[in-house]
Design an enzyme around this catalytic site. Structure first.
Site, PDB file in Angstrom:
ATOM      1  CB  THR A 179      -0.904  -0.015   1.259  1.00 16.35           C
ATOM      2  OG1 THR A 179      -1.486   1.272   1.440  1.00 16.35           O
ATOM      3  CG2 THR A 179      -0.124  -0.343   2.516  1.00 16.35           C
ATOM      4  CG  ASP A 180      -1.156   4.925  -0.996  1.00 17.14           C
ATOM      5  OD1 ASP A 180      -1.666   4.307  -0.033  1.00 17.14           O
ATOM      6  OD2 ASP A 180      -1.792   5.739  -1.693  1.00 17.14           O
ATOM      7  CD  GLU A 181      -3.169   3.548   4.693  1.00 19.47           C
ATOM      8  OE1 GLU A 181      -2.822   3.300   5.856  1.00 19.47           O
ATOM      9  OE2 GLU A 181      -4.340   3.489   4.301  1.00 19.47           O
ATOM     10  CE1 TYR A 221      -3.294  -2.589   6.033  1.00 15.53           C
ATOM     11  CE2 TYR A 221      -3.226  -0.234   5.527  1.00 15.53           C
ATOM     12  CZ  TYR A 221      -3.269  -1.558   5.100  1.00 15.53           C
ATOM     13  OH  TYR A 221      -3.268  -1.846   3.763  1.00 15.53           O
ATOM     14  CE  LYS A 228       0.013  -4.548   3.202  1.00 13.24           C
ATOM     15  NZ  LYS A 228      -0.374  -5.879   2.674  1.00 13.24           N
TER      16      LYS A 228
HETATM   17  P1  NAD Z   1      -9.836  -7.112   2.813  1.00 13.46           P
HETATM   18  O1  NAD Z   1      -9.825  -6.794   4.261  1.00 13.46           O
HETATM   19  O2  NAD Z   1     -11.068  -6.862   2.014  1.00 13.46           O
HETATM   20  O3  NAD Z   1      -9.457  -8.640   2.572  1.00 13.46           O
HETATM   21  C1  NAD Z   1      -8.418  -9.262   3.299  1.00 13.46           C
HETATM   22  C2  NAD Z   1      -8.594 -10.771   3.132  1.00 13.46           C
HETATM   23  O4  NAD Z   1      -7.510 -11.416   3.839  1.00 13.46           O
HETATM   24  C3  NAD Z   1      -9.894 -11.311   3.733  1.00 13.46           C
HETATM   25  O5  NAD Z   1     -10.474 -12.236   2.846  1.00 13.46           O
HETATM   26  C4  NAD Z   1      -9.448 -11.992   5.012  1.00 13.46           C
HETATM   27  O6  NAD Z   1     -10.272 -13.075   5.426  1.00 13.46           O
HETATM   28  C5  NAD Z   1      -8.066 -12.476   4.622  1.00 13.46           C
HETATM   29  N1  NAD Z   1      -7.213 -12.709   5.787  1.00 13.46           N
HETATM   30  C6  NAD Z   1      -7.038 -11.892   6.868  1.00 13.46           C
HETATM   31  N2  NAD Z   1      -6.191 -12.463   7.747  1.00 13.46           N
HETATM   32  C7  NAD Z   1      -5.814 -13.658   7.199  1.00 13.46           C
HETATM   33  C8  NAD Z   1      -4.945 -14.694   7.622  1.00 13.46           C
HETATM   34  N3  NAD Z   1      -4.297 -14.621   8.788  1.00 13.46           N
HETATM   35  N4  NAD Z   1      -4.783 -15.771   6.823  1.00 13.46           N
HETATM   36  C9  NAD Z   1      -5.440 -15.860   5.637  1.00 13.46           C
HETATM   37  N5  NAD Z   1      -6.286 -14.906   5.194  1.00 13.46           N
HETATM   38  C10 NAD Z   1      -6.464 -13.811   5.967  1.00 13.46           C
HETATM   39  O7  NAD Z   1      -8.595  -6.330   2.207  1.00 13.46           O
HETATM   40  P2  NAD Z   1      -8.389  -5.678   0.769  1.00 13.46           P
HETATM   41  O8  NAD Z   1      -8.866  -4.284   0.810  1.00 13.46           O
HETATM   42  O9  NAD Z   1      -8.884  -6.626  -0.255  1.00 13.46           O
HETATM   43  O10 NAD Z   1      -6.793  -5.630   0.735  1.00 13.46           O
HETATM   44  C11 NAD Z   1      -6.050  -6.719   0.195  1.00 13.46           C
HETATM   45  C12 NAD Z   1      -4.576  -6.366   0.209  1.00 13.46           C
HETATM   46  O11 NAD Z   1      -4.358  -5.187  -0.556  1.00 13.46           O
HETATM   47  C13 NAD Z   1      -4.007  -6.075   1.600  1.00 13.46           C
HETATM   48  O12 NAD Z   1      -2.707  -6.612   1.650  1.00 13.46           O
HETATM   49  C14 NAD Z   1      -3.975  -4.555   1.667  1.00 13.46           C
HETATM   50  O13 NAD Z   1      -2.955  -4.124   2.527  1.00 13.46           O
HETATM   51  C15 NAD Z   1      -3.659  -4.221   0.217  1.00 13.46           C
HETATM   52  N6  NAD Z   1      -4.111  -2.907  -0.266  1.00 13.46           N
HETATM   53  C16 NAD Z   1      -5.415  -2.520  -0.107  1.00 13.46           C
HETATM   54  C17 NAD Z   1      -5.831  -1.305  -0.645  1.00 13.46           C
HETATM   55  C18 NAD Z   1      -7.271  -0.853  -0.531  1.00 13.46           C
HETATM   56  O14 NAD Z   1      -7.583   0.265  -0.929  1.00 13.46           O
HETATM   57  N7  NAD Z   1      -8.196  -1.652  -0.028  1.00 13.46           N
HETATM   58  C19 NAD Z   1      -4.927  -0.475  -1.315  1.00 13.46           C
HETATM   59  C20 NAD Z   1      -3.580  -0.905  -1.425  1.00 13.46           C
HETATM   60  C21 NAD Z   1      -3.202  -2.128  -0.919  1.00 13.46           C
HETATM   61  O1  DAU Z   2      -4.114   3.920   0.561  1.00 11.56           O
HETATM   62  C1  DAU Z   2      -4.354   2.550   0.534  1.00 11.56           C
HETATM   63  C2  DAU Z   2      -5.155   2.145   1.757  1.00 11.56           C
HETATM   64  O2  DAU Z   2      -6.482   2.607   1.530  1.00 11.56           O
HETATM   65  C3  DAU Z   2      -5.127   0.642   2.010  1.00 11.56           C
HETATM   66  O3  DAU Z   2      -3.814   0.266   2.344  1.00 11.56           O
HETATM   67  C4  DAU Z   2      -6.079   0.263   3.142  1.00 11.56           C
HETATM   68  O4  DAU Z   2      -6.143  -1.146   3.263  1.00 11.56           O
HETATM   69  C5  DAU Z   2      -7.470   0.794   2.811  1.00 11.56           C
HETATM   70  O5  DAU Z   2      -8.353   0.529   3.893  1.00 11.56           O
HETATM   71  C6  DAU Z   2      -7.408   2.299   2.561  1.00 11.56           C
HETATM   72  O6  DAU Z   2      -7.041   3.013   3.766  1.00 11.56           O
HETATM   73  P1  DAU Z   2      -7.791   4.379   4.192  1.00 11.56           P
HETATM   74  O7  DAU Z   2      -7.644   4.523   5.642  1.00 11.56           O
HETATM   75  O8  DAU Z   2      -7.381   5.481   3.296  1.00 11.56           O
HETATM   76  O9  DAU Z   2      -9.303   3.953   3.771  1.00 11.56           O
HETATM   77  P2  DAU Z   2     -10.723   4.161   4.483  1.00 11.56           P
HETATM   78  O10 DAU Z   2     -11.732   3.628   3.521  1.00 11.56           O
HETATM   79  O11 DAU Z   2     -10.758   3.654   5.857  1.00 11.56           O
HETATM   80  O12 DAU Z   2     -10.841   5.747   4.532  1.00 11.56           O
HETATM   81  C7  DAU Z   2     -10.673   6.564   3.375  1.00 11.56           C
HETATM   82  C8  DAU Z   2     -10.733   8.018   3.823  1.00 11.56           C
HETATM   83  O13 DAU Z   2     -12.065   8.327   4.241  1.00 11.56           O
HETATM   84  C9  DAU Z   2      -9.840   8.340   5.012  1.00 11.56           C
HETATM   85  O14 DAU Z   2      -9.369   9.672   4.878  1.00 11.56           O
HETATM   86  C10 DAU Z   2     -10.790   8.255   6.214  1.00 11.56           C
HETATM   87  C11 DAU Z   2     -12.093   8.737   5.625  1.00 11.56           C
HETATM   88  N1  DAU Z   2     -13.352   8.180   6.191  1.00 11.56           N
HETATM   89  C12 DAU Z   2     -13.449   6.822   6.321  1.00 11.56           C
HETATM   90  C13 DAU Z   2     -14.616   6.251   6.771  1.00 11.56           C
HETATM   91  C14 DAU Z   2     -14.759   4.754   6.944  1.00 11.56           C
HETATM   92  C15 DAU Z   2     -14.397   9.019   6.488  1.00 11.56           C
HETATM   93  O15 DAU Z   2     -14.308  10.251   6.348  1.00 11.56           O
HETATM   94  N2  DAU Z   2     -15.565   8.464   6.927  1.00 11.56           N
HETATM   95  C16 DAU Z   2     -15.720   7.119   7.081  1.00 11.56           C
HETATM   96  O16 DAU Z   2     -16.822   6.679   7.476  1.00 11.56           O
END
Ligand code: NAD
Ligand code: DAU
Length: 332
Positions: free
Chosen positions: A121-123, A148, A152
């Site tokens: 992730t970019d975070e 988190y 990562k």
């Molecule tokens: P998500 O929370 O929707 O899915 C995570 C999945 O991992 C779930 O199916 C969960 O059951 C599984 N999991 C959790 N713990 C586990 C374990 N111990 N063993 C096996 N499986 C396990 O997450 P997502 O948003 O799909 O993110 C997937 C990946 O992408 C993560 O590595 C996250 O850091 C990365 N990522 C997410 C975003 C985003 O915007 N959502 C952006 C950049 C990177």
């Molecule tokens: O940048 C990549 C990341 O993006 C991933 O690594 C993470 O797994 C993914 O969860 C996401 O992280 P954020 O914290 O940016 O996502 P989130 O959806 O929780 O929140 C997005 C933005 O919106 C953040 O600035 C917080 C804000 N927010 C979030 C929620 C849930 C609100 O203002 N209201 C809300 O109810």
């Protein structure tokens, strides 16, 4: 047949990746997923059972991971605890899954010489000031803010060390915020869409000026696929679609799409340590791999996403009340 092991393949991005991968008839996928609250077996409904095997298990379970890795040609490691707010409430599962889990997968990959792609992730790069035009590049320093993102970052460091010290065949990608179908209702965009469907005002943390760089999940996964095929071993690639928006703007677009006044939201308590802005410079990916986003129109992408949640209420309804109860406990 090319055999892919996809960890976390029942979560948001992983399930969309499996759907994309199985469009290639020469690919077979095994999903390894712990089925935490974030997973849904229904996200994999309708896929060819002859080419999809689903294993329920923990990526931190060394013997299980070793056995599975031994039987596959490549591993794409999505599994993680992924939600910042949860990591602030209880960091422990983040340490175990994101750090120890990655360690177990890397050890198995090392033993069996398997190609590995690490999803990050970019975070991990922390945040950027709101008011300048800077963007993260592959050379930016690691500076994670939340439990988190710290876990990562730790997992990225393990991958880099395993490449350098043990010569594993790994690539890493760091992507910005994804949106699209099958995203858990705890996340920003689906939370607001489902709130509006339920007649509840969208909840904006703090001032709403925080900026995220949005990308459609299929664009993320197309880039991952290309990196798996053509990425240089040991390299990190940034994935982003140049779609920076502040949270207030996103909420206002959703309200407009859903036919409500643009001010029909409410401010709630801010997230502690809330990162101000993320922005990705994906020049390396575009230049070296030739990737570009196929869904650059954010407004259209949000319209389609709203429609998906309207059409698929049975997919998310069961998780909504529990998710909102958790938010209520933390005052957000
Ligand atoms: P998500 O929370 O929707 O899915 C995570 C999945 O991992 C779930 O199916 C969960 O059951 C599984 N999991 C959790 N713990 C586990 C374990 N111990 N063993 C096996 N499986 C396990 O997450 P997502 O948003 O799909 O993110 C997937 C990946 O992408 C993560 O590595 C996250 O850091 C990365 N990522 C997410 C975003 C985003 O915007 N959502 C952006 C950049 C990177
Ligand atoms: O940048 C990549 C990341 O993006 C991933 O690594 C993470 O797994 C993914 O969860 C996401 O992280 P954020 O914290 O940016 O996502 P989130 O959806 O929780 O929140 C997005 C933005 O919106 C953040 O600035 C917080 C804000 N927010 C979030 C929620 C849930 C609100 O203002 N209201 C809300 O109810």
């Amino acid at each position: 047949m090319r055999r892919l092991l996809v960890t976390g393949g029942a979560g948001f991005i992983g399930a969309n990746f499996v759907r994309t991968a199985l469009r290639d008839p020469s690919v077979a996928v095994t999903v390894l997923d712990k089925f935490t609250y974030a997973a849904d077996p229904a996200s994999l409904d309708g896929l060819d059972p002859a080419r999809l095997t689903v294993v329920t298990g923990d990526v931190a379970d060394g013997p299980l991971v070793d056995d599975l890795v031994a039987r596959h040609d490549a591993v794409v490691h999505f599994a993680a605890e992924s939600h910042n707010d949860n990591s602030l409430a209880d960091p422990e599962p983040f340490i175990r899954t994101n750090i120890e889990g990655t360690f177990r997968v890397l050890e198995a990959v090392r033993r069996h010489g398997t190609r590995y792609h690490h999803i990050s992730t970019d975070e991990v790069y922390g945040d950027l000031p709101l008011d300048d035009g800077s963007r993260f590049t592959e050379a930016s320093p690691y500076r994670p803010s939340s439990p988190y993102s710290a876990t990562k970052a730790g997992s990225d460091m393990l991958v880099r060390a395993w490449v350098r010290s043990f010569g594993i065949r790994a690539t890493i990608s760091n992507c910005s915020n994804n949106y699209g179908p099958y995203q858990h209702v705890e996340k920003f965009i689906p939370r607001q869409i489902t709130n509006v469907i339920d007649g509840v005002a969208p909840k904006v943390y703090g001032s709403g000026t925080n900026v995220r760089d949005w990308i459609h999940v299929d664009d993320h996964n197309a880039a991952v696929w290309e990196i798996l095929e053509r990425g240089r071993i040991g390299e990190t690639y940034f994935i982003g679609a140049d779609t920076q928006r502040d949270n207030l703007t996103v909420v206002q677009i959703l309200l407009e799409i859903m036919g409500l006044p643009k001010d029909a939201y409410e401010h709630v308590t801010d997230r502690p340590g809330h990162d101000l802005r993320y922005a990705i410079d994906a020049t390396k990916l575009r230049a070296e791999i030739g990737w570009c986003p196929r869904y650059p129109d954010f407004h259209r992408g949000l319209e389609n996403t709203v429609q998906w949640y309207v059409d698929n209420e049975s997919w998310w309804r069961g998780r909504k009340a529990k998710t909102e109860a958790r938010y209520q406990e933390i005052g957000r």
